[in-house]
Design a protein around this motif. Sequence first.
Motif, short mmCIF file in Angstrom:
data_model
loop_
_atom_site.label_atom_id
_atom_site.label_comp_id
_atom_site.label_asym_id
_atom_site.label_seq_id
_atom_site.Cartn_x
_atom_site.Cartn_y
_atom_site.Cartn_z
N ARG A 1 7.21 10.30 -0.35
CA ARG A 1 8.63 10.46 0.38
C ARG A 1 7.97 11.59 1.51
NH1 ARG A 1 12.08 8.82 -3.30
NH2 ARG A 1 11.82 10.80 -3.85
N ALA A 2 7.06 12.80 0.46
CA ALA A 2 6.65 13.43 1.61
C ALA A 2 5.74 13.74 2.44
CB ALA A 2 6.46 15.12 0.44
N GLY A 3 4.93 12.84 2.20
CA GLY A 3 3.78 12.17 2.90
C GLY A 3 2.27 13.03 2.11
N ARG A 4 2.28 13.06 1.38
CA ARG A 4 1.37 13.41 0.20
C ARG A 4 0.31 12.42 0.43
NH1 ARG A 4 5.04 15.66 -3.30
NH2 ARG A 4 5.81 17.65 -2.52
N LYS A 5 -0.89 12.03 0.30
CA LYS A 5 -1.69 11.13 0.34
C LYS A 5 -2.08 10.54 -1.39
CE LYS A 5 -5.00 12.62 3.86
NZ LYS A 5 -6.58 13.39 4.24
N PRO A 6 -2.49 9.60 -1.52
CA PRO A 6 -2.32 8.78 -3.52
C PRO A 6 -3.34 9.09 -2.91
CG PRO A 6 -1.92 7.34 -1.69
CD PRO A 6 -1.83 7.96 -0.92
N PHE A 7 -3.71 9.61 -4.61
CA PHE A 7 -5.14 10.26 -5.93
C PHE A 7 -5.27 11.47 -4.87
CE2 PHE A 7 -4.87 5.35 -5.29
CZ PHE A 7 -4.07 5.07 -6.58
N ARG A 8 -4.85 12.36 -5.25
CA ARG A 8 -5.14 13.44 -4.34
C ARG A 8 -5.72 14.48 -5.40
NH1 ARG A 8 0.28 16.74 -3.23
NH2 ARG A 8 0.83 15.24 -5.16
N LEU A 9 -6.01 14.22 -7.10
CA LEU A 9 -6.51 15.01 -7.48
C LEU A 9 -7.47 14.53 -7.17
CD1 LEU A 9 -5.73 16.49 -10.50
CD2 LEU A 9 -6.33 14.21 -11.30
N ILE A 10 -9.00 13.49 -7.01
CA ILE A 10 -8.70 12.62 -6.77
C ILE A 10 -10.36 12.83 -5.54
CG2 ILE A 10 -11.42 11.39 -7.17
CD1 ILE A 10 -9.31 9.69 -9.32
N THR A 11 -8.86 12.98 -4.44
CA THR A 11 -9.43 12.77 -2.98
C THR A 11 -9.92 14.27 -2.64
OG1 THR A 11 -7.95 12.30 -2.41
CG2 THR A 11 -9.08 10.45 -2.63
N VAL B 1 1.79 4.31 -7.47
CA VAL B 1 2.93 3.65 -7.24
C VAL B 1 3.03 4.38 -5.83
CG1 VAL B 1 5.33 5.07 -7.57
CG2 VAL B 1 3.94 3.95 -9.65
N ASN B 2 2.38 5.28 -5.35
CA ASN B 2 2.62 6.27 -4.16
C ASN B 2 1.69 5.59 -3.36
OD1 ASN B 2 2.38 7.66 -2.24
ND2 ASN B 2 1.18 9.65 -3.04
N TRP B 3 0.87 5.00 -3.52
CA TRP B 3 0.35 4.02 -2.11
C TRP B 3 0.95 2.48 -2.04
CZ3 TRP B 3 -2.17 -0.97 -3.30
CH2 TRP B 3 -2.56 -1.31 -1.88
N LEU B 4 1.50 2.45 -3.42
CA LEU B 4 2.41 0.78 -3.73
C LEU B 4 3.85 1.58 -2.21
CD1 LEU B 4 1.97 -0.74 -6.32
CD2 LEU B 4 1.39 -1.84 -4.70
N THR B 5 4.46 3.04 -2.63
CA THR B 5 5.40 3.18 -1.33
C THR B 5 4.72 3.30 -0.29
OG1 THR B 5 6.61 3.53 -3.88
CG2 THR B 5 7.28 4.39 -1.86
N ARG B 6 4.10 3.87 -0.33
CA ARG B 6 3.46 4.00 1.21
C ARG B 6 3.35 3.02 1.83
NH1 ARG B 6 1.55 9.56 1.91
NH2 ARG B 6 -0.10 8.18 3.72
N ARG B 7 3.35 1.93 1.35
CA ARG B 7 2.56 0.40 2.20
C ARG B 7 4.26 -0.62 2.66
NH1 ARG B 7 -2.36 0.10 3.57
NH2 ARG B 7 -3.67 1.81 2.13
#
Length: 121
Positions: A43-53, A115-121
């Motif tokens: 919802r905040a528009g943050r990218k998924p997997f930010r810990l890695i990327t 979950v972030n990635w799936l929610t963005r889709r």
Amino acid sequence: MQDLARTFEHLLGRLDGPLHFRFIFQPLMSALFAIRDGRRDSRAGRKPFRLITDPAQRRQVLLTGWKSVGKVFVIAFILDAVYQFTVFRWFHPGQALLVALLLAIVPYSLLRGPVNWLTRR
């Protein structure tokens, strides 16, 4: 080598001993926190997997993750200590840390990004 065999035997013994319910509830709580945080990230528009990327945001991701799952980790550690005193009449801090890591941190870490990635889709 004997210590490793003993540790493995003790870890397997936790699955059906006293307090075995924690092997269901603690990963479930971690998963619920991961779903909540993953949806917030989306919802905040943050990218998924930010810990890695995104190394620049690594600290923020770790701090928000610890804020969410830290209590579950501490409870997992305390419950394992109680289990060890009850069953072994001794305390092995390394085993308690390993169990708390497996029950709290691993499920959270595995679910937040997807979950972030799936929610963005």
